[in-house]
Design a protein around this motif. Structure first.
Motif, PDB file in Angstrom:
ATOM      1  N   MET A  94     -12.784   5.592  -7.806  1.00 24.89           N
ATOM      2  CA  MET A  94     -11.986   6.569  -7.138  1.00 24.89           C
ATOM      3  C   MET A  94     -11.791   6.647  -5.428  1.00 24.89           C
ATOM      4  N   ALA A  95     -12.978   6.128  -5.210  1.00 23.60           N
ATOM      5  CA  ALA A  95     -13.102   6.361  -3.753  1.00 23.60           C
ATOM      6  C   ALA A  95     -12.167   5.451  -3.174  1.00 23.60           C
ATOM      7  N   GLU A  96     -12.313   3.788  -3.848  1.00 19.74           N
ATOM      8  CA  GLU A  96     -11.615   2.989  -3.075  1.00 19.74           C
ATOM      9  C   GLU A  96     -10.079   3.474  -2.967  1.00 19.74           C
ATOM     10  N   PHE A  97     -10.015   3.418  -4.241  1.00 20.26           N
ATOM     11  CA  PHE A  97      -8.055   3.896  -4.629  1.00 20.26           C
ATOM     12  C   PHE A  97      -7.892   5.407  -3.078  1.00 20.26           C
ATOM     13  N   LEU A  98      -8.538   6.216  -3.670  1.00 18.66           N
ATOM     14  CA  LEU A  98      -7.916   7.252  -2.129  1.00 18.66           C
ATOM     15  C   LEU A  98      -7.987   6.463  -0.301  1.00 18.66           C
ATOM     16  N   GLU A  99      -9.158   5.429  -0.675  1.00 20.60           N
ATOM     17  CA  GLU A  99      -9.437   4.790   0.541  1.00 20.60           C
ATOM     18  C   GLU A  99      -7.857   3.917   1.459  1.00 20.60           C
ATOM     19  N   LEU A 100      -7.054   3.745  -0.295  1.00 23.70           N
ATOM     20  CA  LEU A 100      -5.718   3.405   0.563  1.00 23.70           C
ATOM     21  C   LEU A 100      -4.876   3.535   1.675  1.00 23.70           C
ATOM     22  N   PHE A 101      -5.116   5.499   1.382  1.00 22.62           N
ATOM     23  CA  PHE A 101      -4.210   6.314   1.691  1.00 22.62           C
ATOM     24  C   PHE A 101      -4.542   6.357   3.294  1.00 22.62           C
ATOM     25  N   THR A 102      -5.499   5.847   3.381  1.00 22.23           N
ATOM     26  CA  THR A 102      -6.353   5.821   5.173  1.00 22.23           C
ATOM     27  C   THR A 102      -6.034   5.070   5.585  1.00 22.23           C
ATOM     28  N   TYR A 103      -4.981   3.728   5.007  1.00 24.33           N
ATOM     29  CA  TYR A 103      -4.246   2.654   5.989  1.00 24.33           C
ATOM     30  C   TYR A 103      -3.326   3.281   6.400  1.00 24.33           C
ATOM     31  N   PRO A 104      -2.288   3.066   7.641  1.00 24.64           N
ATOM     32  CA  PRO A 104      -1.070   2.797   8.545  1.00 24.64           C
ATOM     33  C   PRO A 104       0.149   2.407   7.382  1.00 24.64           C
TER      34      PRO A 104
ATOM     35  N   PHE B 292      10.721 -12.338  -1.514  1.00 26.75           N
ATOM     36  CA  PHE B 292       9.828 -11.293  -2.248  1.00 26.75           C
ATOM     37  C   PHE B 292       9.581 -10.028  -1.929  1.00 26.75           C
ATOM     38  N   GLY B 293       9.853  -9.936  -0.347  1.00 29.26           N
ATOM     39  CA  GLY B 293       9.571  -8.608   0.655  1.00 29.26           C
ATOM     40  C   GLY B 293       7.907  -8.956   0.421  1.00 29.26           C
ATOM     41  N   SER B 294       7.494  -7.963   1.506  1.00 30.78           N
ATOM     42  CA  SER B 294       6.157  -7.543   1.630  1.00 30.78           C
ATOM     43  C   SER B 294       6.205  -6.304   2.723  1.00 30.78           C
ATOM     44  N   VAL B 295       4.837  -5.319   1.930  1.00 28.91           N
ATOM     45  CA  VAL B 295       5.028  -3.892   3.016  1.00 28.91           C
ATOM     46  C   VAL B 295       4.198  -4.257   3.841  1.00 28.91           C
ATOM     47  N   LEU B 296       3.128  -5.316   4.106  1.00 32.06           N
ATOM     48  CA  LEU B 296       2.985  -5.735   5.371  1.00 32.06           C
ATOM     49  C   LEU B 296       3.407  -5.340   6.385  1.00 32.06           C
ATOM     50  N   ALA B 297       5.273  -6.204   6.500  1.00 32.78           N
ATOM     51  CA  ALA B 297       6.085  -6.293   7.428  1.00 32.78           C
ATOM     52  C   ALA B 297       6.249  -4.959   7.997  1.00 32.78           C
ATOM     53  N   LEU B 298       5.907  -4.172   7.139  1.00 31.69           N
ATOM     54  CA  LEU B 298       6.698  -2.444   7.383  1.00 31.69           C
ATOM     55  C   LEU B 298       6.010  -2.240   8.626  1.00 31.69           C
ATOM     56  N   ASN B 299       7.053  -1.860   9.397  1.00 36.85           N
ATOM     57  CA  ASN B 299       6.700  -0.834  11.317  1.00 36.85           C
ATOM     58  C   ASN B 299       7.053   0.684  11.084  1.00 36.85           C
ATOM     59  N   ASP B 300       7.325   0.939  12.118  1.00 40.55           N
ATOM     60  CA  ASP B 300       7.438   2.632  12.347  1.00 40.55           C
ATOM     61  C   ASP B 300       9.102   2.311  12.820  1.00 40.55           C
ATOM     62  N   LEU B 301       9.733   1.471  13.430  1.00 36.98           N
ATOM     63  CA  LEU B 301      11.160   1.628  12.816  1.00 36.98           C
ATOM     64  C   LEU B 301      12.348   1.494  11.720  1.00 36.98           C
ATOM     65  N   ASP B 302      11.175   0.824  10.632  1.00 34.44           N
ATOM     66  CA  ASP B 302      11.352   1.122   9.149  1.00 34.44           C
ATOM     67  C   ASP B 302      11.426   2.161   8.656  1.00 34.44           C
ATOM     68  N   VAL B 303      10.461   2.879   9.034  1.00 38.24           N
ATOM     69  CA  VAL B 303      10.074   4.412   8.834  1.00 38.24           C
ATOM     70  C   VAL B 303      11.401   5.126   9.276  1.00 38.24           C
ATOM     71  N   ILE B 304      11.729   4.948  11.007  1.00 34.70           N
ATOM     72  CA  ILE B 304      12.677   6.077  11.158  1.00 34.70           C
ATOM     73  C   ILE B 304      13.824   5.377  10.120  1.00 34.70           C
ATOM     74  N   LEU B 305      13.642   3.895  10.597  1.00 35.30           N
ATOM     75  CA  LEU B 305      15.621   3.516   9.763  1.00 35.30           C
ATOM     76  C   LEU B 305      15.474   4.436   7.968  1.00 35.30           C
TER      77      LEU B 305
ATOM     78  N   ARG C 295      12.862  -5.056   2.795  1.00 34.56           N
ATOM     79  CA  ARG C 295      11.705  -5.541   3.863  1.00 34.56           C
ATOM     80  C   ARG C 295      10.337  -5.792   2.065  1.00 34.56           C
ATOM     81  N   ILE C 296      10.567  -4.506   2.040  1.00 33.47           N
ATOM     82  CA  ILE C 296       9.221  -4.351   0.961  1.00 33.47           C
ATOM     83  C   ILE C 296      10.382  -5.262  -0.469  1.00 33.47           C
ATOM     84  N   MET C 297      11.190  -5.084  -0.704  1.00 35.60           N
ATOM     85  CA  MET C 297      11.319  -5.619  -2.559  1.00 35.60           C
ATOM     86  C   MET C 297      11.521  -7.102  -2.550  1.00 35.60           C
ATOM     87  N   GLY C 298      12.535  -7.175  -1.378  1.00 38.72           N
ATOM     88  CA  GLY C 298      12.507  -8.656  -1.140  1.00 38.72           C
ATOM     89  C   GLY C 298      14.278  -8.391  -1.298  1.00 38.72           C
TER      90      GLY C 298
END
Length: 269
Positions: free
Chosen positions: A1-11, A123-136, A192-195
């Motif tokens: 459970m702790a490892e799962f919640l730790e996911l939400f600490t990553y930007p 195929f997409g990659s969540v690691l490729a997302l940046n702040d600009l993608d969020v703004i868009l 970016r996410i889905m590909g």
């Protein structure tokens, strides 16, 4: 459970959830209109055109977004124009454009050797997302929601009976172009996410699922958005936990939800 919640600490997880949820909701709302108008394949067609644009931009060393965005928007206009002007069925126009674009993308990729870059976009990659993608994604979601709210009645008529809408004096061509622009922007934002291969699924599947459990246009839109949101979050978190492809996981969960709804509906009958 702790490892799962730790996911939400990553930007990058926070960016993926925020941008992805907004894009998936927009895709689901537009998907309702596209499914009702029998233009459900336009997302798939535009994504393959996007792949061709991305292949060309990678070969030229240019920004993928700068090249793909106008290319996809122009392609959406072209598909709509050809289908209306020359009375070509929507799916036929989409199939011609998408297959040609995919062939062009594969040819450019094979000639330039940009396979690794093409794989990421396919195929997409969540690691490729940046702040600009969020703004868009935020800008896109606000644009879709505001547009949908203002023109709700007209979009409702155009979706169910375009000929009747024309008889009332509604300029359906303008609204069809607006729908095309928003769909193109959703495709660009979601790649970016889905590909490019999977982005069309979050446009079509939630709308089809919602159509089986909804009575009335408003409920159809709301249910489609809810299904898309739940499936996206579930798929995203599952992909992090089990270390599998994010886009594929989201699509398979959407497909599973559709199958369950269909089975429950059959049992109910």
């Amino acid at each position: 459970m702790a490892e799962f919640l730790e996911l939400f600490t990553y930007p990058f997880v926070i960016r993926a959830i925020l941008a992805g949820c907004l894009i998936s909701i927009c895709a689901a709302v537009l998907g309702v209109i596209l499914v009702l108008k029998h233009y459900s394949l336009i997302g798939h067609g535009l994504s393959e055109i996007g792949f061709a644009a991305l292949s060309i931009s990678a070969a030229l060393g240019l920004s993928p977004v700068i090249i793909s965005t106008p290319a996809i928007i122009l392609a959406s206009f072209a598909i709509l124009f050809v289908s209306q002007k020359y009375k070509v069925a929507g799916d036929t126009a989409i199939a011609i454009a998408s297959s040609s674009a995919l062939a062009l993308g594969v040819l450019v990729t094979s000639m330039t050797g940009t396979n690794s870059s093409a794989y990421t976009w396919l195929f997409g990659s969540v690691l490729a997302l940046n702040d600009l993608d969020v703004i868009l994604a935020v800008i896109l979601s606000l644009t879709v929601i505001i547009t949908f709210t203002i023109f709700y009645n007209r979009l409702f008529l155009i979706s169910y009976n375009e000929e009747y809408a024309k008889s009332l004096g509604i300029k359906t061509g303008i609204y069809n172009f607006v729908i095309s622009i928003m769909t193109a922007l959703v495709v660009v934002s979601g790649m970016r996410i889905m590909g490019t291969l999977l982005i069309s699924s979050i446009i079509i599947l939630p709308a089809v699922s919602a159509r089986n459990i909804s009575h009335g246009f408003f409920k159809l839109v709301i249910n489609s958005a809810i299904i898309s949101f739940v499936c996206f979050v579930t798929g995203l978190l599952c992909s992090f936990v089990f270390n599998i492809s994010t886009g594929a996981c989201i699509v398979l969960i959407n497909a599973l939800v559709l199958m369950i709804i269909k089975l429950l509906k059959l049992r109910g009958n």
